[in-house]
Motif scaffolding. Structure first.
Motif, PDB file in Angstrom:
ATOM      1  N   SER A 152       0.834  -1.201   0.000  1.00 34.71           N
ATOM      2  CA  SER A 152       0.000   0.000   0.000  1.00 34.71           C
ATOM      3  C   SER A 152       0.872   1.255   0.000  1.00 34.71           C
ATOM      4  O   SER A 152       0.468   2.303  -0.533  1.00 34.71           O
ATOM      5  N   HIS A 153       2.064   1.165   0.549  1.00 36.94           N
ATOM      6  CA  HIS A 153       3.014   2.283   0.470  1.00 36.94           C
ATOM      7  C   HIS A 153       3.656   2.345  -0.915  1.00 36.94           C
ATOM      8  O   HIS A 153       3.873   3.430  -1.447  1.00 36.94           O
ATOM      9  N   ALA A 154       3.954   1.194  -1.472  1.00 42.50           N
ATOM     10  CA  ALA A 154       4.604   1.172  -2.790  1.00 42.50           C
ATOM     11  C   ALA A 154       3.721   1.803  -3.859  1.00 42.50           C
ATOM     12  O   ALA A 154       4.228   2.439  -4.793  1.00 42.50           O
ATOM     13  N   PHE A 155       2.409   1.636  -3.706  1.00 42.03           N
ATOM     14  CA  PHE A 155       1.504   2.101  -4.771  1.00 42.03           C
ATOM     15  C   PHE A 155       0.456   3.079  -4.273  1.00 42.03           C
ATOM     16  O   PHE A 155      -0.499   3.381  -4.979  1.00 42.03           O
ATOM     17  N   GLY A 156       0.668   3.610  -3.059  1.00 43.18           N
ATOM     18  CA  GLY A 156      -0.260   4.607  -2.536  1.00 43.18           C
ATOM     19  C   GLY A 156      -0.306   5.868  -3.375  1.00 43.18           C
ATOM     20  O   GLY A 156      -1.310   6.592  -3.357  1.00 43.18           O
ATOM     21  N   HIS A 157       0.776   6.138  -4.116  1.00 39.72           N
ATOM     22  CA  HIS A 157       0.765   7.336  -4.958  1.00 39.72           C
ATOM     23  C   HIS A 157      -0.346   7.288  -5.996  1.00 39.72           C
ATOM     24  O   HIS A 157      -0.803   8.338  -6.477  1.00 39.72           O
ATOM     25  N   LEU A 158      -0.808   6.084  -6.334  1.00 39.70           N
ATOM     26  CA  LEU A 158      -1.913   5.966  -7.292  1.00 39.70           C
ATOM     27  C   LEU A 158      -3.248   6.320  -6.646  1.00 39.70           C
ATOM     28  O   LEU A 158      -4.263   6.417  -7.337  1.00 39.70           O
ATOM     29  N   ALA A 159      -3.227   6.490  -5.334  1.00 35.58           N
ATOM     30  CA  ALA A 159      -4.401   6.981  -4.618  1.00 35.58           C
ATOM     31  C   ALA A 159      -4.157   8.392  -4.090  1.00 35.58           C
ATOM     32  O   ALA A 159      -4.938   8.911  -3.295  1.00 35.58           O
ATOM     33  N   GLY A 160      -3.042   8.987  -4.503  1.00 37.60           N
ATOM     34  CA  GLY A 160      -2.754  10.360  -4.112  1.00 37.60           C
ATOM     35  C   GLY A 160      -2.036  10.508  -2.792  1.00 37.60           C
ATOM     36  O   GLY A 160      -1.963  11.621  -2.252  1.00 37.60           O
ATOM     37  N   VAL A 161      -1.491   9.417  -2.238  1.00 37.61           N
ATOM     38  CA  VAL A 161      -0.792   9.496  -0.960  1.00 37.61           C
ATOM     39  C   VAL A 161       0.549   8.782  -1.071  1.00 37.61           C
ATOM     40  O   VAL A 161       0.808   8.068  -2.041  1.00 37.61           O
ATOM     41  N   GLY A 162       1.385   8.952  -0.064  1.00 35.54           N
ATOM     42  CA  GLY A 162       2.644   8.231  -0.030  1.00 35.54           C
ATOM     43  C   GLY A 162       3.843   9.137  -0.192  1.00 35.54           C
ATOM     44  O   GLY A 162       3.745  10.271  -0.669  1.00 35.54           O
ATOM     45  N   ARG A 163       4.986   8.616   0.244  1.00 31.37           N
ATOM     46  CA  ARG A 163       6.249   9.339   0.152  1.00 31.37           C
ATOM     47  C   ARG A 163       7.111   8.726  -0.945  1.00 31.37           C
ATOM     48  O   ARG A 163       6.864   7.622  -1.395  1.00 31.37           O
ATOM     49  N   TRP A 164       8.145   9.482  -1.317  1.00 32.73           N
ATOM     50  CA  TRP A 164       9.036   9.027  -2.384  1.00 32.73           C
ATOM     51  C   TRP A 164      10.446   8.897  -1.852  1.00 32.73           C
ATOM     52  O   TRP A 164      10.941   9.755  -1.119  1.00 32.73           O
ATOM     53  N   LEU A 165      11.066   7.805  -2.250  1.00 29.34           N
ATOM     54  CA  LEU A 165      12.464   7.572  -1.881  1.00 29.34           C
ATOM     55  C   LEU A 165      13.374   8.463  -2.708  1.00 29.34           C
ATOM     56  O   LEU A 165      14.395   8.959  -2.232  1.00 29.34           O
ATOM     57  N   THR A 166      13.015   8.665  -3.967  1.00 28.18           N
ATOM     58  CA  THR A 166      13.785   9.544  -4.854  1.00 28.18           C
ATOM     59  C   THR A 166      12.930  10.759  -5.193  1.00 28.18           C
ATOM     60  O   THR A 166      12.898  11.727  -4.452  1.00 28.18           O
ATOM     61  N   HIS A 167      12.221  10.701  -6.287  1.00 27.07           N
ATOM     62  CA  HIS A 167      11.390  11.834  -6.707  1.00 27.07           C
ATOM     63  C   HIS A 167      10.079  11.302  -7.246  1.00 27.07           C
ATOM     64  O   HIS A 167       9.993  10.161  -7.688  1.00 27.07           O
TER      65      HIS A 167
END
Length: 500
Positions: A152-167
């Protein structure tokens, strides 16, 4: 980042070797034909869902709420909402190489079509790898039956949430379609990716360690009897180890004869210890391959007429099938088996190091000191090796997890990610032990250069690298600086798979 691209026309093209390449920086290009096949499967899945076929986690809630039917108004954003409340992790995060391996394995598990996700979602995963946009994925704290928390962290960005290790990626894709959010959370891609990388770590370390042991055998004048090829009867792995050991063993000269009829056990068991390591690595490799080739999605989409299925009327149009592809038992057990083998090898290495410091065994100055008494030599270096072994020696080797979660729906776990974290820490500890052994080899060679004068190519190359890295003095100094130099020097061979 390398410019190499892995071109994938069939799922098998993104095999373990390709995942290694992607983890190291290669990109992935999906063939148009494969994208077309994924699109056709996606159309079948959408048609089934539109036709009212029930599907766990798509038309229902998840876990203990799987009996709750979702209203049509709730299904549209269900894929995105699946990520939100399950993102309960935090740092420490996987590093960049580990995260790239995870994305590659996730992509590989989608390409067979079982997940029924769109070609566009697969292209998005490939795009993350191409731009090196890596999400922050928690390394620990996954007490679920599968991997829903880190995923859910790896792909939370597809739900508009989450942090990035790089950019963050340059622009977000469109909204997730039906079942896609669920599929992103299924299977064991994190454990498989980490298992692949840890197996590579041990494979590289084992090669260096065997050459180091060959140097130690030569320095103490240990009998070569335990390394005779005839003793590997019926054991091809042991035969391979003994052949590699023989290729690195220094010659026995007139002024450096075999000192005793029997060396200490830590020297005599080199072949068997390394053979067990190689078998454990191979077992973990096999577990990873089965994840890459297997069905990990749940529910998985099995199209009509799939191989091995009965040719009945109900099945002809395809069906959603609940699976146990989330149960990473083989990965957990394989990681723990390799960890125990590695911890034992570290114990044996630390014992060899102690014997190297003992003039009764080695014939060298006590504690490998330039002047025993006024100078302490490497006695404290051995203490550091002992501490490294102790730090990883007390963990259970059995992946037990009879802990209920999800209201009793998940009533057993394998804790594969925790097993792989223990393995990672054990690999680091083993590197410390090998660094201590290498420092002792360098010091002993300076004290008695004639003992390794006839070193064959594998050992001679290692000795030359040590000489280039470490001071030529045998006098006491802060040995920790030397050990750090060795730990940072990447003395191990380049990463290779079992058949490369």
């Amino acid at each position: 980042m390398t410019a190499r691209a892995v071109v994938v026309a069939h799922p098998a093209d993104l095999d373990a070797a390709a995942v290694r390449a992607v983890a190291a920086g290669a990109t992935v290009e999906l063939d148009d034909g494969l994208a077309g096949r994924l699109g056709a499967t996606r159309a079948e899945v959408l048609a089934a869902l539109d036709g009212g076929v029930p599907a766990y986690g798509v038309s229902t809630g998840m876990g203990a709420l799987s009996d709750v039917a979702l209203a049509e108004t709730d299904r549209g954003d269900h894929s995105a909402r699946l990520m939100l409340a399950r993102a309960v992790g935090g740092p420490p995060y996987l590093d960049g190489t580990e995260t790239r391996a995870l994305l590659a394995v996730r992509l590989r598990t989608f390409l067979a079509g079982d997940a029924g996700v769109s070609a566009e979602l697969c292209a998005w995963l490939a795009g993350l790898l191409a731009s090196d946009a890596l999400p922050a994925v928690p390394r620990t704290g996954s007490g679920a039956a599968g991997e829903i928390i880190p995923l859910s962290h790896a792909f939370g960005h597809l739900a508009g949430v989450g942090r990035w290790l790089t950019h963050a990626p340059p622009e977000a894709p469109g909204p997730l379609g039906p079942k896609e959010g669920l599929s992103l959370l299924q299977g064991t891609p994190v454990a498989a990716a980490l298992a692949l990388l840890r197996a590579d770590d041990v494979r590289r370390l084992e090669t260096l360690w065997l050459t180091t042991a060959a140097a130690e055998v030569g320095l103490v004048g240990a009998s070569r009897d335990p390394y005779r090829p005839a003793l590997a009867r019926g054991d091809d792995v042991l035969a391979g180890v003994l052949a590699d050991l023989a290729a690195a063993l220094p010659g026995v000269t007139d002024d450096a004869p075999v000192r005793r009829l029997q060396a200490p056990v830590s020297f005599r068991v080199v072949g068997h210890v390394h053979a067990h390591l190689r078998r454990a690595v191979a077992a973990l490799d096999g577990a990873v391959d089965r994840v890459l080739d297997g069905v990990g999605d749940s529910p998985a989409w099995l199209p009509g007429g799939s191989e091995g299925e009965e040719d009945d009327q109900d099945y002809q149009g395809g069906v959603f099938v609940g699976t146990a592809g989330f149960h990473g038992l083989e990965l957990a057990a394989g990681a723990d088996t390799l960890r125990v083998a590695l911890a034992h090898a570290a114990t044996v290495g630390a014992a060899r190091l102690h014997r190297m410091l003992d003039p009764r065994t080695s014939g060298l100055p006590a504690q490998l000191s330039a002047d025993p008494g006024p100078h302490g030599g490497l006695v404290a270096v051995h203490k550091r090796a002992v501490a490294a072994v102790h730090a990883v020696s007390g963990w259970s080797a059995t992946p037990l997890g009879a802990a209920e979660t999800s209201g009793g729906q998940e009533d057993v776990q394998t804790f594969a990610l925790e097993a792989l974290e223990r393995l990672r820490l054990t690999v680091a500890a083993a590197h410390e032990v090998v660094a201590c052994e290498l420092l002792a080899v360098h010091q002993a060679r300076l004290l008695a250069p004639h003992l390794l004068a006839e070193a064959p190519a594998p050992l001679a190359g290692l000795l030359d690298r040590l000489a280039a890295l470490l001071p030529a003095s045998t006098l006491d100094r802060p040995w920790g600086e030397d050990l750090q130099t060795l730990l940072e020097a990447a003395l191990t061979a380049p990463a290779v798979g079992p058949d490369e």
